[in-house]
Design a protein around this motif. Structure first.
Motif, PDB file in Angstrom:
ATOM      1  N   UNK A 148      39.587 -60.304  -0.449  1.00  0.00           N
ATOM      2  CA  UNK A 148      38.957 -60.683   0.800  1.00  0.00           C
ATOM      3  C   UNK A 148      38.677 -59.503   1.705  1.00  0.00           C
ATOM      4  N   UNK A 149      39.252 -58.336   1.363  1.00  0.00           N
ATOM      5  CA  UNK A 149      39.120 -57.190   2.250  1.00  0.00           C
ATOM      6  C   UNK A 149      38.142 -56.163   1.710  1.00  0.00           C
ATOM      7  N   UNK A 150      38.055 -56.038   0.390  1.00  0.00           N
ATOM      8  CA  UNK A 150      37.221 -55.010  -0.216  1.00  0.00           C
ATOM      9  C   UNK A 150      35.772 -55.161   0.230  1.00  0.00           C
ATOM     10  N   UNK A 151      35.212 -54.099   0.806  1.00  0.00           N
ATOM     11  CA  UNK A 151      33.820 -54.136   1.211  1.00  0.00           C
ATOM     12  C   UNK A 151      33.612 -54.625   2.625  1.00  0.00           C
ATOM     13  N   UNK A 152      34.679 -55.042   3.321  1.00  0.00           N
ATOM     14  CA  UNK A 152      34.539 -55.465   4.699  1.00  0.00           C
ATOM     15  C   UNK A 152      34.273 -56.958   4.832  1.00  0.00           C
ATOM     16  N   UNK A 153      34.021 -57.369   6.075  1.00  0.00           N
ATOM     17  CA  UNK A 153      33.858 -58.792   6.368  1.00  0.00           C
ATOM     18  C   UNK A 153      32.635 -59.397   5.692  1.00  0.00           C
ATOM     19  N   UNK A 154      31.541 -58.631   5.619  1.00  0.00           N
ATOM     20  CA  UNK A 154      30.333 -59.160   4.991  1.00  0.00           C
ATOM     21  C   UNK A 154      30.569 -59.467   3.524  1.00  0.00           C
ATOM     22  N   UNK A 155      31.319 -58.602   2.847  1.00  0.00           N
ATOM     23  CA  UNK A 155      31.644 -58.852   1.451  1.00  0.00           C
ATOM     24  C   UNK A 155      32.513 -60.096   1.315  1.00  0.00           C
ATOM     25  N   UNK A 200      31.667 -63.342  -0.860  1.00  0.00           N
ATOM     26  CA  UNK A 200      32.593 -63.834  -1.871  1.00  0.00           C
ATOM     27  C   UNK A 200      32.861 -65.323  -1.683  1.00  0.00           C
ATOM     28  N   UNK A 201      33.154 -65.710  -0.429  1.00  0.00           N
ATOM     29  CA  UNK A 201      33.401 -67.120  -0.161  1.00  0.00           C
ATOM     30  C   UNK A 201      32.198 -67.985  -0.454  1.00  0.00           C
ATOM     31  N   UNK A 202      31.004 -67.490  -0.106  1.00  0.00           N
ATOM     32  CA  UNK A 202      29.779 -68.245  -0.368  1.00  0.00           C
ATOM     33  C   UNK A 202      29.578 -68.449  -1.859  1.00  0.00           C
ATOM     34  N   UNK A 203      29.768 -67.390  -2.648  1.00  0.00           N
ATOM     35  CA  UNK A 203      29.563 -67.485  -4.095  1.00  0.00           C
ATOM     36  C   UNK A 203      30.555 -68.439  -4.729  1.00  0.00           C
ATOM     37  N   UNK A 204      31.820 -68.352  -4.317  1.00  0.00           N
ATOM     38  CA  UNK A 204      32.849 -69.218  -4.891  1.00  0.00           C
ATOM     39  C   UNK A 204      32.543 -70.684  -4.607  1.00  0.00           C
ATOM     40  N   UNK A 234      34.451 -68.428   6.154  1.00  0.00           N
ATOM     41  CA  UNK A 234      33.117 -68.542   6.760  1.00  0.00           C
ATOM     42  C   UNK A 234      32.048 -68.654   5.675  1.00  0.00           C
ATOM     43  N   UNK A 235      32.194 -67.878   4.600  1.00  0.00           N
ATOM     44  CA  UNK A 235      31.231 -67.963   3.506  1.00  0.00           C
ATOM     45  C   UNK A 235      31.265 -69.313   2.815  1.00  0.00           C
ATOM     46  N   UNK A 236      32.455 -69.850   2.637  1.00  0.00           N
ATOM     47  CA  UNK A 236      32.583 -71.172   2.027  1.00  0.00           C
ATOM     48  C   UNK A 236      31.941 -72.241   2.900  1.00  0.00           C
TER      49      UNK A 236
END
Length: 205
Positions: free
Chosen positions: A104-111, A115-119, A44-46
């Protein structure tokens, strides 16, 4: 946009989603380490990042990239360092708590979304894709609201289909390897993919 152009664009976006790169490697690593569901926030972040670049492309992304090249460069380096960090965590993750250590799990779904957005946002391939590829389908200077909405829908659908295919394949490989030795190899293999994804970002100009 004609029906033929829409279908062609959807197929092109799908192929773009499954093309090997930092985002794909990171998604594979997450799927191998934590399973399909933990890939969804990252995907989703990507997708969010890609949609942002799509919208920026309609307002002159090439000009933005030309004048803010150094900013994009800093984002790229930060993204690569982050991938190195995730790869190191996976290498060091104990077998009995491998899922807890999942990037992908550390910090929950928002994290995971972040992560996906930053990558994806730090990957020059994404920027160049929308600068060079999108104008072959639509005239950005004459793009109306309905056409833009259709592009967003097609982009989300194509990316989600491709990324979910990758995540499901990686998760299937994880389920097939349950022994502690196999899990350790999965952790290290996933960590290597993360580090390799970071190296790809560093190598890109």
């Amino acid at each position: 946009m004609s029906l033929e152009s829409a279908v062609t664009y959807l197929l092109a976006i799908f192929l773009f989603a499954i093309t090997p790169g930092p985002g794909v490697f990171a998604l594979i690593a997450t799927g191998m380490n934590a399973g399909f569901r933990r890939c969804l926030p990252m995907a989703a972040g990507m997708i969010l990042s890609d949609v942002l670049y799509l919208l920026l492309a309609t307002f002159g992304l090439a000009t933005i990239a030309e004048h803010w090249g150094e900013v994009f460069g800093v984002i790229r380096i930060l993204g690569a360092l982050y991938l190195f960090y995730l790869g190191w965590k996976l290498w060091k993750a104990p077998v009995q708590s491998a899922e807890v250590a999942s990037p992908g799990q550390s910090g929950g779904n928002l994290a995971g979304v972040a992560q996906g957005f930053l990558i994806s946002a730090s990957n020059p391939k994404v920027i160049l894709f929308y600068i060079a590829f999108l104008p072959t389908f639509v005239d950005l200077e004459r793009l109306g609201g309905s056409a833009l909405a259709l592009l967003v829908v097609l982009t989300v659908a194509g990316l989600m289909a491709g990324l979910c295919l990758i995540a499901a394949s990686a998760a299937r490989a994880r389920r097939a390897l349950r022994s502690p030795r196999a899990q350790r190899r999965l952790n290290r293999g996933a960590g290597s993919l993360m580090i390799g994804a970071g190296a790809l970002l560093i190598a890109k100009s």
